[in-house]
Motif scaffolding. Structure first.
Motif, PDB file in Angstrom:
ATOM      1  N   LEU A 122      28.641  38.831   4.193  1.00  0.00           N
ATOM      2  CA  LEU A 122      28.768  38.392   4.765  1.00  0.00           C
ATOM      3  C   LEU A 122      30.895  37.110   4.292  1.00  0.00           C
ATOM      4  CD1 LEU A 122      26.449  35.964   7.192  1.00  0.00           C
ATOM      5  CD2 LEU A 122      27.919  38.259   7.392  1.00  0.00           C
ATOM      6  N   LYS A 123      30.464  36.354   3.562  1.00  0.00           N
ATOM      7  CA  LYS A 123      32.409  36.400   2.742  1.00  0.00           C
ATOM      8  C   LYS A 123      33.290  37.087   2.676  1.00  0.00           C
ATOM      9  CE  LYS A 123      34.744  32.981   0.405  1.00  0.00           C
ATOM     10  NZ  LYS A 123      34.405  32.049  -0.411  1.00  0.00           N
ATOM     11  N   ARG A 124      32.369  38.323   2.190  1.00  0.00           N
ATOM     12  CA  ARG A 124      33.667  39.771   1.927  1.00  0.00           C
ATOM     13  C   ARG A 124      33.421  40.451   3.554  1.00  0.00           C
ATOM     14  NH1 ARG A 124      31.556  41.908  -3.398  1.00  0.00           N
ATOM     15  NH2 ARG A 124      31.657  40.211  -4.738  1.00  0.00           N
ATOM     16  N   TYR A 125      32.425  40.329   4.023  1.00  0.00           N
ATOM     17  CA  TYR A 125      32.470  42.061   5.520  1.00  0.00           C
ATOM     18  C   TYR A 125      31.582  40.798   6.759  1.00  0.00           C
ATOM     19  CZ  TYR A 125      32.520  44.397   0.829  1.00  0.00           C
ATOM     20  OH  TYR A 125      32.998  45.579   0.726  1.00  0.00           O
ATOM     21  N   PRO A 126      33.010  40.102   7.101  1.00  0.00           N
ATOM     22  CA  PRO A 126      31.758  38.898   8.125  1.00  0.00           C
ATOM     23  C   PRO A 126      31.735  39.329   9.345  1.00  0.00           C
ATOM     24  CG  PRO A 126      34.471  38.551   7.970  1.00  0.00           C
ATOM     25  CD  PRO A 126      34.140  39.764   6.706  1.00  0.00           C
ATOM     26  N   GLN A 127      32.151  40.624   9.383  1.00  0.00           N
ATOM     27  CA  GLN A 127      32.670  41.283  11.180  1.00  0.00           C
ATOM     28  C   GLN A 127      31.679  43.201  11.066  1.00  0.00           C
ATOM     29  OE1 GLN A 127      35.486  41.482  13.253  1.00  0.00           O
ATOM     30  NE2 GLN A 127      36.051  39.790  13.404  1.00  0.00           N
ATOM     31  N   ILE A 128      30.966  43.242  12.048  1.00  0.00           N
ATOM     32  CA  ILE A 128      30.094  45.359  12.156  1.00  0.00           C
ATOM     33  C   ILE A 128      30.832  45.847  12.788  1.00  0.00           C
ATOM     34  CG2 ILE A 128      27.808  44.678  11.319  1.00  0.00           C
ATOM     35  CD1 ILE A 128      27.164  44.547  14.641  1.00  0.00           C
ATOM     36  N   HIS A 129      31.104  46.704  12.737  1.00  0.00           N
ATOM     37  CA  HIS A 129      31.713  47.758  13.062  1.00  0.00           C
ATOM     38  C   HIS A 129      31.327  48.408  14.272  1.00  0.00           C
ATOM     39  CE1 HIS A 129      28.840  51.014  13.069  1.00  0.00           C
ATOM     40  NE2 HIS A 129      28.644  50.540  11.686  1.00  0.00           N
ATOM     41  N   ASP A 130      32.435  48.461  15.522  1.00  0.00           N
ATOM     42  CA  ASP A 130      31.873  48.867  16.748  1.00  0.00           C
ATOM     43  C   ASP A 130      31.744  50.771  17.436  1.00  0.00           C
ATOM     44  OD1 ASP A 130      34.620  49.776  16.222  1.00  0.00           O
ATOM     45  OD2 ASP A 130      35.513  48.282  18.309  1.00  0.00           O
ATOM     46  N   VAL A 131      31.108  51.175  16.008  1.00  0.00           N
ATOM     47  CA  VAL A 131      31.535  52.711  16.431  1.00  0.00           C
ATOM     48  C   VAL A 131      29.920  52.770  16.270  1.00  0.00           C
ATOM     49  CG1 VAL A 131      31.254  55.688  15.387  1.00  0.00           C
ATOM     50  CG2 VAL A 131      33.617  52.907  14.735  1.00  0.00           C
ATOM     51  N   ARG A 132      29.258  52.808  17.396  1.00  0.00           N
ATOM     52  CA  ARG A 132      28.165  53.025  17.765  1.00  0.00           C
ATOM     53  C   ARG A 132      27.271  54.205  18.316  1.00  0.00           C
ATOM     54  NH1 ARG A 132      28.386  48.328  15.750  1.00  0.00           N
ATOM     55  NH2 ARG A 132      28.556  46.429  16.734  1.00  0.00           N
ATOM     56  N   THR A 133      27.728  54.398  18.651  1.00  0.00           N
ATOM     57  CA  THR A 133      27.436  56.107  19.801  1.00  0.00           C
ATOM     58  C   THR A 133      28.127  57.652  18.021  1.00  0.00           C
ATOM     59  OG1 THR A 133      29.553  56.739  20.678  1.00  0.00           O
ATOM     60  CG2 THR A 133      28.079  55.373  21.767  1.00  0.00           C
ATOM     61  N   ASP A 156      29.458  47.145  -3.102  1.00  0.00           N
ATOM     62  CA  ASP A 156      28.383  46.701  -2.367  1.00  0.00           C
ATOM     63  C   ASP A 156      28.516  46.651  -0.891  1.00  0.00           C
ATOM     64  OD1 ASP A 156      30.735  45.258  -3.728  1.00  0.00           O
ATOM     65  OD2 ASP A 156      32.800  44.837  -1.648  1.00  0.00           O
ATOM     66  N   LEU A 157      27.528  48.089  -1.056  1.00  0.00           N
ATOM     67  CA  LEU A 157      26.380  48.829   0.110  1.00  0.00           C
ATOM     68  C   LEU A 157      25.190  48.797  -0.790  1.00  0.00           C
ATOM     69  CD1 LEU A 157      26.221  50.804   2.584  1.00  0.00           C
ATOM     70  CD2 LEU A 157      26.903  53.141   0.727  1.00  0.00           C
ATOM     71  N   ARG A 158      25.962  48.975  -2.043  1.00  0.00           N
ATOM     72  CA  ARG A 158      23.976  48.525  -2.905  1.00  0.00           C
ATOM     73  C   ARG A 158      23.787  47.695  -2.694  1.00  0.00           C
ATOM     74  NH1 ARG A 158      23.381  53.116  -5.565  1.00  0.00           N
ATOM     75  NH2 ARG A 158      24.919  54.798  -5.843  1.00  0.00           N
ATOM     76  N   LEU A 159      25.102  46.070  -2.795  1.00  0.00           N
ATOM     77  CA  LEU A 159      24.510  44.986  -2.777  1.00  0.00           C
ATOM     78  C   LEU A 159      24.151  45.080  -1.407  1.00  0.00           C
ATOM     79  CD1 LEU A 159      27.499  43.081  -3.977  1.00  0.00           C
ATOM     80  CD2 LEU A 159      25.250  43.278  -5.001  1.00  0.00           C
ATOM     81  N   TYR A 160      24.598  45.123  -0.408  1.00  0.00           N
ATOM     82  CA  TYR A 160      24.595  45.221   0.912  1.00  0.00           C
ATOM     83  C   TYR A 160      22.723  46.136   1.110  1.00  0.00           C
ATOM     84  CZ  TYR A 160      24.188  46.390   6.196  1.00  0.00           C
ATOM     85  OH  TYR A 160      23.845  46.496   7.831  1.00  0.00           O
ATOM     86  N   LEU A 161      22.303  47.363   0.598  1.00  0.00           N
ATOM     87  CA  LEU A 161      20.790  47.795   0.496  1.00  0.00           C
ATOM     88  C   LEU A 161      20.166  46.546  -0.156  1.00  0.00           C
ATOM     89  CD1 LEU A 161      22.105  51.441   0.382  1.00  0.00           C
ATOM     90  CD2 LEU A 161      21.045  50.549   1.907  1.00  0.00           C
ATOM     91  N   THR A 162      20.578  45.802  -1.280  1.00  0.00           N
ATOM     92  CA  THR A 162      19.329  45.242  -1.764  1.00  0.00           C
ATOM     93  C   THR A 162      18.923  44.084  -1.239  1.00  0.00           C
ATOM     94  OG1 THR A 162      20.496  45.624  -3.503  1.00  0.00           O
ATOM     95  CG2 THR A 162      19.467  44.158  -4.347  1.00  0.00           C
ATOM     96  N   GLN A 163      19.830  43.441  -0.361  1.00  0.00           N
ATOM     97  CA  GLN A 163      19.960  42.824   1.054  1.00  0.00           C
ATOM     98  C   GLN A 163      18.695  43.025   2.000  1.00  0.00           C
ATOM     99  OE1 GLN A 163      20.751  39.002   1.302  1.00  0.00           O
ATOM    100  NE2 GLN A 163      20.056  39.337   3.708  1.00  0.00           N
ATOM    101  N   LEU A 164      19.533  44.434   1.963  1.00  0.00           N
ATOM    102  CA  LEU A 164      18.170  44.090   3.256  1.00  0.00           C
ATOM    103  C   LEU A 164      16.906  44.444   2.897  1.00  0.00           C
ATOM    104  CD1 LEU A 164      20.471  47.394   5.651  1.00  0.00           C
ATOM    105  CD2 LEU A 164      19.610  45.146   5.896  1.00  0.00           C
ATOM    106  N   ASP A 165      16.939  45.749   1.872  1.00  0.00           N
ATOM    107  CA  ASP A 165      15.278  45.416   1.049  1.00  0.00           C
ATOM    108  C   ASP A 165      14.773  44.084   1.009  1.00  0.00           C
ATOM    109  OD1 ASP A 165      13.883  47.460   0.465  1.00  0.00           O
ATOM    110  OD2 ASP A 165      14.234  47.246  -1.764  1.00  0.00           O
ATOM    111  N   LEU A 166      15.187  43.392   0.302  1.00  0.00           N
ATOM    112  CA  LEU A 166      14.494  42.438   0.043  1.00  0.00           C
ATOM    113  C   LEU A 166      14.453  41.219   0.756  1.00  0.00           C
ATOM    114  CD1 LEU A 166      16.661  41.311  -3.745  1.00  0.00           C
ATOM    115  CD2 LEU A 166      14.786  42.318  -3.164  1.00  0.00           C
ATOM    116  N   PHE A 167      15.482  41.159   1.489  1.00  0.00           N
ATOM    117  CA  PHE A 167      15.555  39.403   2.908  1.00  0.00           C
ATOM    118  C   PHE A 167      15.741  40.102   4.185  1.00  0.00           C
ATOM    119  CE2 PHE A 167      17.656  38.255  -1.546  1.00  0.00           C
ATOM    120  CZ  PHE A 167      16.753  37.907  -1.713  1.00  0.00           C
ATOM    121  N   GLY A 168      15.807  41.616   4.213  1.00  0.00           N
ATOM    122  CA  GLY A 168      16.152  41.614   5.409  1.00  0.00           C
ATOM    123  C   GLY A 168      17.780  41.830   5.901  1.00  0.00           C
TER     124      GLY A 168
END
Length: 167
Positions: A32-43, A152-164
């Motif tokens: 969250l510190k490195r990437y505080p926002q998500i993109h707005d490319v939803r569709t 960092d994407l691999r860290l993000y996937l680890t976060q999703l996998d372990l903690f949501g």
């Protein structure tokens, strides 16, 4: 370190640092510190435009994209973040080519850097089929921070996998 499945192949020292951050429960905080926002490319249409803009800036002379979209059937667990398809078919006297990119729908709500890394990766496959030196040079040409974003994407996937999710 079996729960660091997205980080296999990284040096032991790096894995130990990640393991410590995970054990302290700070992985989400670091991301969250490195990437505080998500993109707005939803569709799918917005994703097509986003991809087309990157393609036209760096790969103008390649064949046009037929389709780009999010796909809920892509399973990140099976190490697929996105897919590219290049299909040529003979229709009558003409040769029709389909260039298609699908991105795992889990990235619909992720930081823009991760989406760009995946799009750049899939676009690079239209010129270089294999993950070789030329492939990664092209990825770095389109996104100079490609390797950092991939890690960092691999860290993000680890976060999703372990903690949501964190967003």
């Amino acid at each position: 370190m079996s729960h660091l499945k997205y980080l296999t192949g990284y040096p032991t020292e790096t894995l130990q640092q990640v393991q410590q951050i995970v054990a302290e429960g700070r992985l989400g905080e670091v991301l969250l510190k490195r990437y505080p926002q998500i993109h707005d490319v939803r569709t799918d249409n917005a994703l097509y435009q986003y991809t087309q803009n990157i393609k036209s800036e760096y790969m103008g002379k390649t064949q046009p994209l037929s389709r780009v979209g999010y796909d809920s059937k892509i399973k990140v667990i099976q190490h697929a973040l996105g897919q590219h398809h290049y299909i040529s078919r003979v229709q009558g006297a003409k040769l029709k080519t389909v260039n298609e990119i699908k991105i795992a729908s889990v990235f619909r709500t992720a930081p823009e850097a991760f989406l760009k890394m995946i799009v750049v990766h899939e676009l690079a496959h239209f010129k270089e089929k294999e993950h070789n030196k030329a492939f990664y040079q092209l990825c770095r040409h389109m996104e100079p921070n490609y390797h950092q974003y991939e890690f960092d994407l691999r860290l993000y996937l680890t976060q999703l996998d372990l903690f949501g999710g964190i967003y």
